[in-house]
Design a protein around this motif. Structure first.
Motif, PDB file in Angstrom:
ATOM      1  N   LEU A  34       0.922  -1.029   0.013  1.00 34.44           N
ATOM      2  CA  LEU A  34       0.154  -0.127  -0.036  1.00 34.44           C
ATOM      3  C   LEU A  34       1.109   1.299   0.102  1.00 34.44           C
ATOM      4  CD1 LEU A  34      -2.747   1.500   0.484  1.00 34.44           C
ATOM      5  CD2 LEU A  34      -2.402   1.404   2.926  1.00 34.44           C
ATOM      6  N   ASP A  35       0.623   2.070  -0.865  1.00 31.42           N
ATOM      7  CA  ASP A  35       1.428   3.178  -1.045  1.00 31.42           C
ATOM      8  C   ASP A  35       0.688   4.261  -1.836  1.00 31.42           C
ATOM      9  OD1 ASP A  35       5.331   3.532  -1.167  1.00 31.42           O
ATOM     10  OD2 ASP A  35       3.714   5.059  -1.874  1.00 31.42           O
ATOM     11  N   ASP A  36       0.988   5.421  -1.289  1.00 39.61           N
ATOM     12  CA  ASP A  36       0.297   6.637  -2.016  1.00 39.61           C
ATOM     13  C   ASP A  36       1.173   7.615  -2.966  1.00 39.61           C
ATOM     14  OD1 ASP A  36       1.927   8.157  -0.443  1.00 39.61           O
ATOM     15  OD2 ASP A  36       0.652   9.326   0.514  1.00 39.61           O
ATOM     16  N   SER A  38       3.463   9.143  -2.744  1.00 41.70           N
ATOM     17  CA  SER A  38       3.925  10.743  -2.472  1.00 41.70           C
ATOM     18  C   SER A  38       5.607  10.908  -2.885  1.00 41.70           C
ATOM     19  CB  SER A  38       3.526  11.082  -1.197  1.00 41.70           C
ATOM     20  OG  SER A  38       3.828  10.393  -0.250  1.00 41.70           O
ATOM     21  N   THR A  39       6.109   9.763  -2.428  1.00 42.80           N
ATOM     22  CA  THR A  39       7.453   9.763  -2.666  1.00 42.80           C
ATOM     23  C   THR A  39       7.962   8.702  -3.459  1.00 42.80           C
ATOM     24  OG1 THR A  39       8.029   9.021  -0.508  1.00 42.80           O
ATOM     25  CG2 THR A  39       8.150  11.430  -0.918  1.00 42.80           C
ATOM     26  N   GLY A  40       7.248   7.588  -3.443  1.00 34.36           N
ATOM     27  CA  GLY A  40       7.656   6.220  -3.997  1.00 34.36           C
ATOM     28  C   GLY A  40       7.038   6.494  -5.399  1.00 34.36           C
ATOM     29  N   HIS A  74       5.834  -1.627   8.245  1.00 33.30           N
ATOM     30  CA  HIS A  74       5.158  -0.232   8.120  1.00 33.30           C
ATOM     31  C   HIS A  74       6.507   0.755   7.719  1.00 33.30           C
ATOM     32  CE1 HIS A  74       3.236   3.557   8.699  1.00 33.30           C
ATOM     33  NE2 HIS A  74       3.197   3.616   9.978  1.00 33.30           N
ATOM     34  N   PHE A  75       6.537   0.955   6.514  1.00 33.71           N
ATOM     35  CA  PHE A  75       7.583   1.927   6.106  1.00 33.71           C
ATOM     36  C   PHE A  75       7.112   3.297   5.740  1.00 33.71           C
ATOM     37  CE2 PHE A  75       9.369  -2.126   4.394  1.00 33.71           C
ATOM     38  CZ  PHE A  75      10.670  -1.952   4.770  1.00 33.71           C
ATOM     39  N   ALA A  76       5.800   3.255   5.479  1.00 30.45           N
ATOM     40  CA  ALA A  76       5.237   4.771   5.155  1.00 30.45           C
ATOM     41  C   ALA A  76       5.286   5.734   5.904  1.00 30.45           C
ATOM     42  CB  ALA A  76       3.550   4.392   4.477  1.00 30.45           C
ATOM     43  N   PRO A 142      11.017  17.428  15.010  1.00 32.32           N
ATOM     44  CA  PRO A 142       9.536  16.622  15.107  1.00 32.32           C
ATOM     45  C   PRO A 142       9.711  15.355  14.424  1.00 32.32           C
ATOM     46  CG  PRO A 142       9.392  18.824  14.522  1.00 32.32           C
ATOM     47  CD  PRO A 142      10.987  18.616  14.629  1.00 32.32           C
ATOM     48  N   TYR A 143      10.451  15.097  13.283  1.00 30.78           N
ATOM     49  CA  TYR A 143      10.444  13.587  12.663  1.00 30.78           C
ATOM     50  C   TYR A 143      10.882  12.709  13.688  1.00 30.78           C
ATOM     51  CZ  TYR A 143      12.814   9.826  10.169  1.00 30.78           C
ATOM     52  OH  TYR A 143      13.161   8.737   9.521  1.00 30.78           O
ATOM     53  N   GLY A 144      12.122  12.914  14.485  1.00 28.79           N
ATOM     54  CA  GLY A 144      12.497  11.871  15.549  1.00 28.79           C
ATOM     55  C   GLY A 144      11.533  11.774  16.617  1.00 28.79           C
TER      56      GLY A 144
END
Ligand SMILES: NC(=O)c1ccc[n+]([C@@H]2O[C@H](COP(=O)([O-])OP(=O)(O)OC[C@H]3O[C@@H](n4cnc5c(N)ncnc54)[C@H](O)[C@@H]3O)[C@@H](O)[C@H]2O)c1
Length: 328
Positions: A34-36, A38-40, A74-76, A142-144
């Motif tokens: 499942l991928d949107d 957006s970067t994939g 879960h990579f997304a 925020p990412y971390g």
């Protein structure tokens, strides 16, 4: 896998996800992505691909209704540290809220195994190196923070819903597949090796090195680079772990070897045989001098051994891939 069910890979059209899907398929596992996008990219996916977002709960319900899913990888997520500082809302929404949609659908459908792409960013500024898993978690962006929050959510879901998880805290993913069929192709290039190779390929004029006065042997920062094919293998080992044991597990995925920014640039010069101009710039806030994993836990508990994570193989595979990308 147990039950002969499918493995749902979120973000499987991305850089690390696509390498992992390729490995799992080569081992005969039944995988859907499942991928949107957006970067994939859809042309990186060699298994059934469902294009859509984790924000779409109806879609998630349909996927879990239509497929006998046994485990989720879960990579997304959104992955650019600098962007997360500017737009924390985007990061909490995609990396936490959308991830919660996934966990809730899993619980509703009695799917009890998840492997989560966490990050060395959960540790923040290292108090000591190499960094082991018990190092304090004090993210500095925020990412971390989103990665650490999600790890904590996984602990509560274990207690409340019996969900078992492996959080893999990647250090710096790098390199491309040995057969040059897959590699990094992000719309916004932020990772050092890809940036240096863009300069080697004359797509950019100069490599900026942020800080050359750190307390390291050559004054530039040290990082721990892990080849993306080795990283893919860690996910297979994590699946085996969840097949054998239930609970909450977390592992660093790195080599334990620090390589400096200057070493990366010099190795790129040797491998590409190109001139790579550099320019020194001031240190960036939040960039620690040294960020290197202690990988003892994943080695002893999961038997993880790296095969391709020496800097030469990382850069050689990335360069072959990069030249192919530039040609297309
Ligand atoms: N690359 C690294 O060095 C590194 C280091 C630590 C952790 N990670 C984590 O590993 C994971 C994969 O990273 P990557 O480098 O392959 O990045 P990537 O951007 O190539 O992959 C992320 C994928 O997720 C998809 N995606 C994003 N949001 C989505 C959503 N809401 N619904 C469905 N799909 C969505 C994107 O289209 C993309 O294919 C990320 O969670 C990242 O935070 C990466």
């Amino acid at each position: 896998m147990a039950n002969g069910g499918k493995i749902l890979v979120t973000g499987g059209a991305g850089y690390i996800g696509s390498h992992t899907v390729k490995l799992l398929q080569s081992l005969g596992l039944d995988v859907i992505v499942l991928d949107d996008l957006s970067t994939g990219r859809s042309d990186r996916v060699s298994c059934p691909l469902i294009v859509g977002s984790l924000s779409d709960r109806k879609l998630l319900e349909r996927i879990f209704h239509e497929h006998a899913i046994d485990a989720v990888i879960h990579f997304a997520g959104s992955i650019i540290v600098e962007e997360s500082v500017q737009f924390p809302d985007k990061y909490f929404e995609n990396n936490v809220s959308n991830g919660l949609n996934l966990l809730d659908i899993m619980v509703e459908n009695n799917v009890k195994k998840i492997i989560f792409s966490s990050s060395a960013a959960v540790y923040g500024e290292p108090h000591y190196v190499p960094v082991d898993e018990e190092h304090p978690k004090k993210p500095v962006n925020p990412y971390g923070e989103t990665k650490w929050v999600f790890e904590k959510i996984l602990r509560w879901y274990a207690q409340g819903h019996g969900l078992s998880s492996v959080s893999l805290r990647y250090f710096n993913a790098a390199g491309a597949s040995l057969d040059a069929s897959l590699g990094e192709d992000a719309p916004v290039v932020t990772h050092l090796i890809s940036k240096v190779l863009r300069v080697a390929a004359r797509q950019e004029p100069v490599v900026k090195i942020f800080g050359n006065d750190y307390k390291t042997p050559d004054g530039t920062c040290l990082r721990d680079y892990i080849h993306v094919e080795d990283l893919a293998l860690a996910h297979h080992l994590a699946l085996d772990k969840l097949k054998a044991d239930s609970g909450v597990f977390y592992y660093n995925v790195g080599t334990g070897q620090g390589r400096s920014v200057a070493e990366v640039v010099n190795t790129c010069v040797e491998i590409t045989e190109k001139m790579i101009p550099i320019e020194y710039a001031p240190r960036r806030p939040g960039d620690p001098a040294v960020l290197v994993a202690d990988p003892t836990k994943i080695k002893t508990e999961l038997g993880f051994v790296t095969k391709y994570s020496d800097l030469e193989t990382i850069i050689r595979t990335a360069w072959v891939w990069h030249k192919k990308l530039v040609r297309h």
